[in-house]
Design a protein around this motif. Sequence first.
Motif, short mmCIF file in Angstrom:
data_model
loop_
_atom_site.label_atom_id
_atom_site.label_comp_id
_atom_site.label_asym_id
_atom_site.label_seq_id
_atom_site.Cartn_x
_atom_site.Cartn_y
_atom_site.Cartn_z
N LEU A 1 29.81 33.44 33.36
CA LEU A 1 30.83 34.12 34.16
C LEU A 1 31.20 35.42 33.46
N SER A 2 31.32 36.50 34.21
CA SER A 2 31.77 37.77 33.66
C SER A 2 33.28 37.87 33.84
N VAL A 3 34.00 37.88 32.72
CA VAL A 3 35.46 37.81 32.75
C VAL A 3 36.05 39.04 32.07
N ARG A 4 37.09 39.60 32.68
CA ARG A 4 37.77 40.76 32.12
C ARG A 4 39.27 40.55 32.20
N TRP A 5 39.98 40.89 31.12
CA TRP A 5 41.43 40.76 31.06
C TRP A 5 42.06 42.01 31.67
N VAL A 6 43.02 41.80 32.57
CA VAL A 6 43.69 42.88 33.30
C VAL A 6 45.16 42.86 32.89
N VAL A 7 45.66 43.97 32.33
CA VAL A 7 47.01 44.04 31.77
C VAL A 7 47.74 45.24 32.37
N SER A 8 48.98 45.02 32.80
CA SER A 8 49.74 46.08 33.46
C SER A 8 51.22 45.96 33.14
N GLU A 9 51.93 47.07 33.23
CA GLU A 9 53.40 47.04 33.12
C GLU A 9 54.05 46.57 34.42
N ARG A 10 53.25 46.34 35.45
CA ARG A 10 53.78 45.95 36.76
C ARG A 10 53.34 44.54 37.10
N VAL A 11 54.25 43.80 37.73
CA VAL A 11 53.97 42.41 38.08
C VAL A 11 52.76 42.30 39.00
N ASP A 12 52.57 43.28 39.88
CA ASP A 12 51.43 43.22 40.81
C ASP A 12 50.12 43.67 40.17
N LEU A 13 50.16 43.97 38.87
CA LEU A 13 48.98 44.37 38.09
C LEU A 13 48.36 45.69 38.59
N SER A 14 49.17 46.51 39.23
CA SER A 14 48.67 47.83 39.62
C SER A 14 48.63 48.75 38.40
N SER A 15 47.80 49.78 38.46
CA SER A 15 47.61 50.74 37.37
C SER A 15 47.35 50.02 36.04
N PRO A 16 46.36 49.12 35.99
CA PRO A 16 46.18 48.29 34.81
C PRO A 16 45.35 48.94 33.71
N LEU A 17 45.39 48.30 32.55
CA LEU A 17 44.42 48.50 31.49
C LEU A 17 43.45 47.33 31.53
N TYR A 18 42.23 47.58 31.10
CA TYR A 18 41.21 46.53 31.14
C TYR A 18 40.62 46.31 29.74
N SER A 19 40.37 45.05 29.43
CA SER A 19 39.59 44.74 28.24
C SER A 19 38.11 44.93 28.55
N PRO A 20 37.26 44.97 27.53
CA PRO A 20 35.83 44.86 27.80
C PRO A 20 35.52 43.54 28.50
N THR A 21 34.47 43.54 29.31
CA THR A 21 34.03 42.31 29.99
C THR A 21 33.36 41.37 28.99
N VAL A 22 33.69 40.09 29.09
CA VAL A 22 33.11 39.06 28.22
C VAL A 22 32.37 38.06 29.08
N GLN A 23 31.20 37.67 28.64
CA GLN A 23 30.39 36.67 29.35
C GLN A 23 30.68 35.30 28.75
N THR A 24 31.09 34.34 29.58
CA THR A 24 31.27 32.99 29.06
C THR A 24 29.95 32.44 28.56
N SER A 25 30.02 31.64 27.49
CA SER A 25 28.81 31.15 26.84
C SER A 25 29.00 29.72 26.39
N ALA A 26 27.96 28.93 26.56
CA ALA A 26 28.00 27.55 26.09
C ALA A 26 28.18 27.47 24.59
N ALA A 27 27.79 28.51 23.86
CA ALA A 27 27.91 28.51 22.40
C ALA A 27 29.36 28.39 21.94
N THR A 28 30.29 28.90 22.75
CA THR A 28 31.72 28.78 22.44
C THR A 28 32.42 27.84 23.42
N GLY A 29 31.66 27.01 24.10
CA GLY A 29 32.27 26.11 25.08
C GLY A 29 32.87 26.83 26.25
N ASN A 30 32.40 28.07 26.52
CA ASN A 30 32.90 28.93 27.61
C ASN A 30 34.33 29.43 27.39
#
Length: 341
Positions: A50-79
């Motif tokens: 799964l391609s997962v990205r963290w979305v962070v914003s000063e607004r509850v509706d998550l508008s105008s967000p900052l994004y983390s790099p995308t991380v791929q879930t992996s069995a090596a870390t139990g996803n």
Amino acid sequence: MKPFLLVALCVAAPSLLHAQASSPFASGPWSGNITATSATAVIHGSAPALSVRWVVSERVDLSSPLYSPTVQTSAATGNVTKFEIQGLRPATDYYYGFEVNGTLRSESTSRGRFRTFPLGAASFKIAFASCGDYRPADQSAYAAILAEQPLLFLNTGDLHYSDTNSTNPADYRNNYDGVLTQPTQAALYRGVPVAYMWDDHDYCGNDSDGASSGRDTARQVYGEFVPHYPLPVADGSLGQAFTIGRVRVILTDLRSASSPLTSVDNAAKTHLGAAQKTWFKQELITARDAGFPLSLWISPTPWIGAAGTGVDAWSVYATERRELANFLKTNLIKNVVLLCG
């Protein structure tokens, strides 16, 4: 600055709820490693690739967000996936969610909030507690802590009572899932960032120590699953430290390098381990020299007690306890408050 401490005692919880089949998450999220300008979050995916990205914003509706790099879930870390975001504003409320394969998830169990730490003199409130269990029914302590909206929740040990001593990482990941899918506890960890140091029941079982067969596996999964601060101790112990305003917080791992409780109490018997003790003393000196008016030492086991009495406490490591007390006195370190589980 007058920092406030909210004292709360954690008690337990009913049967855990499994993630809904439609959710891409097995448990989580929770946030930590908070500074004035950065934060970390962890969430457990339900499948690999799964391609997962963290979305962070000063607004509850998550508008105008900052994004983390995308991380791929992996069995090596139990996803289990970990994210970090930099460039935040000090003393600011942030809200977050997660994108999975390009789609922002809307379920409330994947949404959370945190507040970045202040810089310099400031007033704030933290909560600390220990000894939680998700199996009994009364979970009102967790809701009470969340209602106070502290800047940080310090869990000082026994996040759960699974008493696992295993070399299978899945066993330890299941323990974290048990906590992070229990509704009242999960709501607290989504709503308030955490700094967490284990004790025996959430490490390798009752009265466990550095000789436990599950030690290295427990350390590995802690590194995967917990949004912890940097772990600088050379032997892999979980000692960590951070700053809130003008307060230095020092967490010590009293399990994974500890001598057995029943060892002869002499200079060779240690609760901290040699590497962590060296690091801890230097942290105290550095905090003194930096002029912090307050240092909080998080000790999962109690300090007070007559030497050689009691069980599973500093009183059965009395030689090392005296060494540390003498170190504080000799070095004129007067700014330490001890928080014990």
